[in-house]
Design a protein around this motif. Structure first.
Motif, PDB file in Angstrom:
ATOM      1  N   HIS A 161       3.206   0.122  -7.760  1.00 49.61           N
ATOM      2  CA  HIS A 161       4.548   0.185  -7.286  1.00 49.61           C
ATOM      3  C   HIS A 161       4.593   1.442  -6.617  1.00 49.61           C
ATOM      4  N   HIS A 214       4.801  -2.365  -2.389  1.00 49.83           N
ATOM      5  CA  HIS A 214       3.996  -2.996  -3.821  1.00 49.83           C
ATOM      6  C   HIS A 214       2.611  -3.613  -3.216  1.00 49.83           C
ATOM      7  N   PRO A 262       0.618  -6.951  -5.346  1.00 52.55           N
ATOM      8  CA  PRO A 262       1.870  -7.390  -6.222  1.00 52.55           C
ATOM      9  C   PRO A 262       1.381  -8.700  -7.146  1.00 52.55           C
TER      10      PRO A 262
END
Length: 559
Positions: free
Chosen positions: A182, A406, A409
């Protein structure tokens, strides 16, 4: 280094054989540590892998207690192994137990070993783990041994990065090389994009790390460096760069590094350990990147970008690959990841497949941000080391409403963003349904809603939005995205296309508005105390009447 198996080159050849064997990941690692220990006449060889939770797990060992494998876990800053990982630098000690960072783990049985050599396992400057050798006798390992261990660590880095070790990892403790990331940066344009990474300047994928003929590899390296230097010299001698400017300064920096003897010497040393020429370039640049990423001096970090660019050029030269990326073969839902990018380069990509943009540099007022807004793609800038942590094909989400990116993810994160994308699509459908609704106030006044534009890619928005015309066409954008000054014929062609797209709807053109934060790549910039009120826009046009007359003529011809 001259051990039981005949030195580093023989070790690399044996490693290549082991990497090709159809065995499990654990068996492969176990064979690798045995080979390294025998070659370096070391009583211990251990591999620690960085996990997604930020800890270092012992994955394989020759010499320490085998029961400690997958049981010994260190914090990222714990012990000598943690120090190697956190600083991304080798540690070479003759008496490790007297070092203040030494951490004793009873289950390993390492208390009888005194000498210690640990090197980081690096890929693109990112630490993936630590490779360690130890001996009972108090000794300092030679520079050749340290160099050989670093070269071996490079081979291990590719094994870790491939995801092969995930099969033997505990759930929630997988290797960090493929962990979800992130990242947060600066919003360049609103929107949400969910797709796959496309590197603007793709890293070369090295398939052959180990040299069969070292003298031949040295000659390949020398020839590639000479060709690259010649190419840079030719670029700098071109007419469009003769008057200076930002492009010339960048190429001058590349040429300075290309002729740096220290850089070339490090490449030659890496080849001498048994690496192919391209693997040597990757190895030297990964080490350099690891050190400079930890530097706080912004000047040094900027020079890292120059060295990255130079190393990439050299590897493309070695492998005979075109340095320019294949922009006409984008996958569906492509998200471009780049260190930096000019506006013209972004316009070369297939707009139908392009969904987002992530940059290590670039602010909201940059030229490429203006183009991203015109294309309507989610864009985020100032994401540190974006090109180092994302691999081609990785799943990626770009949230232009929050500045979040992201990489790889989790499934839950992907599902959440897929739903957000659907909501935005439904909202756009609702707006589309209002396209033909008359713009009239409650007291009956008609309001003419128009769009702002500045590039050819903006023109379809007239019909898409149902706008009454173009309230402001910013002619400077054509100049800002061009590599050289647009000729009168090019200006006329754009203005004619604008008027054709608008049909009988009104268009207001603004003459060239440059200066202040709007800098042309082919025009020298001047420092001013207050550039917003300085030599810009109409003042510049009146001061350069030839430029203004040329634009007015093109507008009159188009009308």
């Amino acid at each position: 280094m001259r051990g039981a198996l005949g030195g580093p080159r023989v070790l690399l050849r044996r490693l290549r054989e082991v990497m090709a064997e159809p065995v499990s990941a654990q068996d492969r690692l176990d064979k690798i540590v045995v080979l390294i220990a025998a070659n370096m006449v070391a009583e211990v060889c251990s591999v620690y892998v960085l996990r997604v939770d930020g800890t270092l797990e012992l994955y394989a060992t020759e010499g320490l207690n085998s029961t400690a494998v997958h049981k010994t876990v260190l914090r990222a800053d714990e012990g000598l192994v943690g120090l190697v990982a956190s600083e991304a630098n080798p540690i070479n000690l003759s008496d490790a137990q007297n070092h203040p960072a030494f951490s004793y783990r009873a289950e390993t049985g390492e208390e009888i070993y005194h000498s210690f050599l640990g090197v980081p396992i690096l890929r693109a400057g990112n630490t993936l783990g630590v490779l360690v050798v130890q001996n009972r006798a108090r000794r300092t390992y030679t520079e050749e041994e340290e160099e050989a261990l670093q070269t071996t660590a490079m081979v291990l880095a590719e094994m870790i990065a491939s995801g092969e070790l995930s099969a033997i990892a505990q759930p929630g403790a997988e290797p960090a090389a493929r962990r979800p990331l992130h990242l947060t940066g600066t919003i360049l344009n609103d929107g949400i994009a969910h797709g796959h990474v496309v590197l603007h300047e793709p890293r070369v994928v090295i398939t052959n790390f180990i040299a069969d003929d070292v003298p031949k590899e040295l000659k390949r390296l020398e020839a590639a460096i000479e060709t690259m230097r010649s190419d840079l010299d030719v670029l700098l001698e071109r007419g469009e760069l003769a008057d200076g400017g930002e492009h010339r300064e960048v190429l001058e920096a590349y040429r300075m590094f290309a002729y740096d003897r220290g850089w070339v010497h490090r490449l030659e040393e890496a080849v001498a350990t048994g690496l192919t020429a391209e693997a040597a370039v990757e190895r030297v640049q990964s080490d350099t990147r690891a050190r400079m990423l930890r530097a706080t001096d912004p000047y040094l970090r900027e020079r890292l970008h120059d060295l990255d660019e130079l190393a990439n050029r050299l590897m493309h030269q070695l492998l005979g690959q075109d340095y320019a990326p294949a922009r006409d073969r984008l996958p569906e839902n492509a998200i471009i990841v780049a260190r930096t990018m000019g506006p013209a380069a972004l316009l070369e990509y297939d707009r139908k497949r392009l969904r987002g943009l992530v940059l290590e540099e670039g602010g909201p007022n940059s030229h490429v941000a203006i183009v991203a807004r015109a294309l309507g793609i989610a864009a985020i800038g100032r994401i540190d080391n974006a090109t180092g942590v994302a691999d081609p094909g990785d799943a990626i989400i770009v949230d232009g409403s929050s500045g979040d990116v992201h990489v790889r993810p989790s499934p839950d994160m992907e599902r959440a963003y897929v739903e957000r994308v659907r909501l935005r699509a439904r909202r756009q459908s609702q707006f589309q349904a209002l396209r033909e609704t008359p713009c009239i106030t409650r007291d009956g006044e008609k309001i003419a809603l128009m769009i702002n534009a500045g590039l050819a890619v903006d023109l379809p928005h007239i019909q898409e939005t149902g706008a009454c015309g173009i309230g402001l066409f910013r002619t400077e954008l054509q100049f800002m995205v061009a590599a050289s000054f647009p000729r009168s014929a090019e200006q006329f062609a754009l203005y004619r296309a604008v008027l054709d797209a608008a049909g009988d709807k009104p268009v207001t053109f603004r003459t060239l508005d440059i200066g202040g934060d709007k800098v042309l790549p082919f025009m020298r910039n001047f420092e001013e105390e207050n550039p917003a009120l300085g030599w810009r826009a109409i003042r510049l046009g009146l001061d350069r009447p030839g430029l203004l007359r040329s634009q007015i003529r093109a507008l009159l011809r188009a009308a």
